[in-house]
Write an enzyme that holds these catalytic residues in place. Structure first.
Site, PDB file in Angstrom:
ATOM      1  N   GLY A 194       0.827  -1.163   0.097  1.00  0.00           N
ATOM      2  CA  GLY A 194       0.137  -0.372  -0.012  1.00  0.00           C
ATOM      3  C   GLY A 194       1.000   1.152  -0.079  1.00  0.00           C
ATOM      4  O   GLY A 194       1.772   1.177   0.139  1.00  0.00           O
ATOM      5  N   GLY A 240       2.081   4.205   1.822  1.00  0.00           N
ATOM      6  CA  GLY A 240       1.325   5.575   3.406  1.00  0.00           C
ATOM      7  C   GLY A 240       1.893   6.970   3.136  1.00  0.00           C
ATOM      8  O   GLY A 240       2.100   7.123   1.385  1.00  0.00           O
ATOM      9  N   VAL A 272       4.579   1.262   0.228  1.00  0.00           N
ATOM     10  CA  VAL A 272       5.322   0.086   1.463  1.00  0.00           C
ATOM     11  C   VAL A 272       4.889  -1.452   0.370  1.00  0.00           C
ATOM     12  O   VAL A 272       4.370  -1.848  -0.254  1.00  0.00           O
ATOM     13  CB  VAL A 272       4.557   0.238   2.637  1.00  0.00           C
ATOM     14  CG1 VAL A 272       4.626  -1.105   3.486  1.00  0.00           C
ATOM     15  CG2 VAL A 272       4.685   1.670   3.247  1.00  0.00           C
ATOM     16  N   MET A 295       4.446   8.353   3.268  1.00  0.00           N
ATOM     17  CA  MET A 295       6.202   9.012   2.584  1.00  0.00           C
ATOM     18  C   MET A 295       6.388   8.248   1.923  1.00  0.00           C
ATOM     19  O   MET A 295       6.990   8.805   0.616  1.00  0.00           O
ATOM     20  CB  MET A 295       6.607   9.177   3.842  1.00  0.00           C
ATOM     21  CG  MET A 295       6.501  10.372   5.280  1.00  0.00           C
ATOM     22  SD  MET A 295       7.706  10.063   6.173  1.00  0.00           S
ATOM     23  CE  MET A 295       8.683  10.936   5.286  1.00  0.00           C
ATOM     24  N   LYS A 339       9.834   0.208   3.642  1.00  0.00           N
ATOM     25  CA  LYS A 339       8.835   1.443   3.239  1.00  0.00           C
ATOM     26  C   LYS A 339       9.719   2.625   2.568  1.00  0.00           C
ATOM     27  O   LYS A 339      10.721   2.517   3.133  1.00  0.00           O
ATOM     28  CB  LYS A 339       8.383   2.322   4.660  1.00  0.00           C
ATOM     29  CG  LYS A 339       7.904   3.093   5.029  1.00  0.00           C
ATOM     30  CD  LYS A 339       7.361   3.805   6.087  1.00  0.00           C
ATOM     31  CE  LYS A 339       6.212   4.566   6.428  1.00  0.00           C
ATOM     32  NZ  LYS A 339       5.234   5.031   7.264  1.00  0.00           N
ATOM     33  N   ASP A 388       0.064  10.247  15.702  1.00  0.00           N
ATOM     34  CA  ASP A 388      -0.545   9.750  15.213  1.00  0.00           C
ATOM     35  C   ASP A 388      -1.555   8.356  15.643  1.00  0.00           C
ATOM     36  O   ASP A 388      -1.265   7.684  14.688  1.00  0.00           O
ATOM     37  CB  ASP A 388       0.331  10.203  13.626  1.00  0.00           C
ATOM     38  CG  ASP A 388      -1.067   9.605  12.211  1.00  0.00           C
ATOM     39  OD1 ASP A 388      -1.883  10.481  12.422  1.00  0.00           O
ATOM     40  OD2 ASP A 388      -0.869   9.260  11.459  1.00  0.00           O
TER      41      ASP A 388
END
Length: 465
Positions: A27, A29, A34, A31, A49, A147
């Site tokens: 998916g 992220g 991933v 930034m 990542k 977060d």
């Protein structure tokens, strides 16, 4: 609120990053992308990542973005906890900056809430305790997540247990900050607010300097949504949402769902106090309040089992005094008090009582049957039996004074019944008895350290000769 986004050329198929073979994309992220991959050297499945600098379009400058990316690695790399995803490696490959982390094969809490997955209330509270304790661990090391939200919590199920056993993994320290940092990177400002709006604390949306209290507020938002199935604050626009977070008290949970006890509802709303001075002062304190409720529910369930009440007789309690150092200076009345406030649990042969490298708040006394203590010394999955414990013996006692991961696993060698002493319950309801246990444990650990030092000194002396 300014955000940055990253664009990738989807026509370029990634097959390898450094020594890591790409299996598929997991998916996107905040930034970058991933991936699920494999470490080709040690054959371990990992999550990777990435940031691809050449394709970045951002509202903050490139240097800040890269600094933020490596900050995630540096911060998460400080943490080693069973309920926090582990960082393994970091590097750069063909203009792609990446870090490699533990691959967590589970479902995120956001999906669980959206799909209204079937969880009992006691199971939900158990998961919230894990999150709170893991956050407390991070906060004690100067790390604030900033977060906390359902999408950043992974839930992993273990089918090897006699009952459903769920483990939490906190993910994505991408906008975390070091509370002691002087770099300025982690500081908030009204022009650069990082986080997810529905779970932000009042101080976070105001661009104020943050501390651990912001994570406590976000955890309470998550807990409210997990228990009630709806967010504590919602509005059609961002300004209206922020105004509600600053000024509106959410509806009590028991008014939304009558099956939620009023004291649990008050517990969650304390975490949602606008003034952080009125919230829990630590995530550990939040976890303790949840643990009290959880233990009460466990007691109600175990009372239905009617396990071996005769073991609370004087003869059994005397045997604890005679045979185990923890209880040698306890009176019979004191031991009886501990027995009465503790859980009585029953396991079938082969049931896992607790796993290696998990965190728990209970120590156990065997009141019937036998328990084996096992440990894995490599990745082969082979378990070595360290000990077989019998009637009256204790195990898991390190959890009484430390939230460190379990050194070994405990498995029922035969059908067995146990007393489970919960450190939180003992500390809050019988602090004097808890202090005696702490003292006795400290003495025993000191003696073990002295013996270890003597062995090391003897070994060094032989080496010199």
């Amino acid at each position: 609120m300014k955000k940055f986004n990253l664009l990738y050329d989807s026509t370029i198929a990634m097959t390898k990053i450094g020594r890591y073979r790409i299996l598929h994309e997991l998916g996107a992220g905040a930034m970058g992308l991933v991936y699920r991959g494999v470490d080709t050297i040690i054959d371990r499945v990992v999550a990777i990542k990435t940031i691809k600098m050449g394709k970045a379009i951002t509202n903050v400058n490139l240097k800040d973005m890269l600094t933020l990316f490596y900050q995630e690695v540096r911060i998460a790399g400080k943490l080693s906890h069973p309920n926090i995803a582990t960082i393994f490696d970091v590097g750069e490959f063909n203009d792609i900056h990446y870090f490699v982390m533990e691959y967590v094969d589970g479902v995120n809490l956001k999906s669980i809430i959206m799909e209204k997955a079937s969880f009992r209330l006691i199971e939900k509270v158990g998961l919230l305790i894990q999150i709170a304790n893991a956050l407390h661990y991070a906060h004690q090391r100067g790390v604030i997540h900033r977060d906390i939200k359902p999408a950043n919590i992974m839930i992993v199920s273990d089918d090897k247990r006699a009952v459903r056993d769920y483990q939490v993994k906190i993910m994505d320290f991408g906008i975390a900050m070091l509370s002691s940092s002087n770099t300025g990177i982690g500081k908030q400002s009204s022009e650069r607010i990082l986080g997810t709006p529905s779970y932000m604390s009042p101080e976070q949306i105001s661009g104020l300097e943050l501390d651990r209290q912001t994570d406590i507020f976000s955890l309470a938002c998550l807990a409210y949504e997990f228990l009630a199935g709806k967010k504590p604050f919602s509005a059609p626009t961002l300004p209206e949402l922020f105004q509600k977070i600053k000024t509106t008290t959410p509806t009590q949970l028991y008014k939304i769902d009558p099956t939620i006890p009023e004291d649990l509802s008050k517990c969650i709303l304390k975490g949602l106090e606008k003034n952080k001075e009125y919230r829990y002062q630590s995530a550990g304190e939040f976890a303790d309040e949840l643990e009290i409720f959880h233990n009460r529910e466990e007691l109600l369930e175990t009372q239905k089992l009617d396990i071996s009440k005769e073991y609370a007789d004087k003869e059994f309690l005397q045997s604890l005094k005679r045979n185990y150092a923890f209880f040698s200076d306890f009176s019979i009345d004191e031991l009886n008090t501990i027995y009465n406030i503790s859980l009585k649990l029953s396991y079938k042969k082969g049931d896992v009582i607790f796993k290696e490298n998990t965190v728990g708040s209970k120590m156990f006394i065997i009141i019937s049957g036998q328990v084996k203590i096992t440990k894995q010394f490599d990745d082969s999955g082979t378990e070595t039996i360290l000990n077989v414990l019998k009637l009256g013996e204790c195990f898991g006692e390190m959890s009484i004074i430390s939230a460190a991961p379990r050194f070994a696993a405990a498995v029922a060698e035969t059908d067995c019944s146990l007393i489970a002493i919960n450190e939180v319950i003992l500390r809050t309801s019988e602090p004097r008895l808890c202090l005696k246990l702490y003292k006795n444990l400290a003495i025993i650990l000191t003696e073990k350290l002295k013996k270890s030092d003597a062995k090391v000194n003897a070994l060094l002396a032989r080496m010199k000769n």
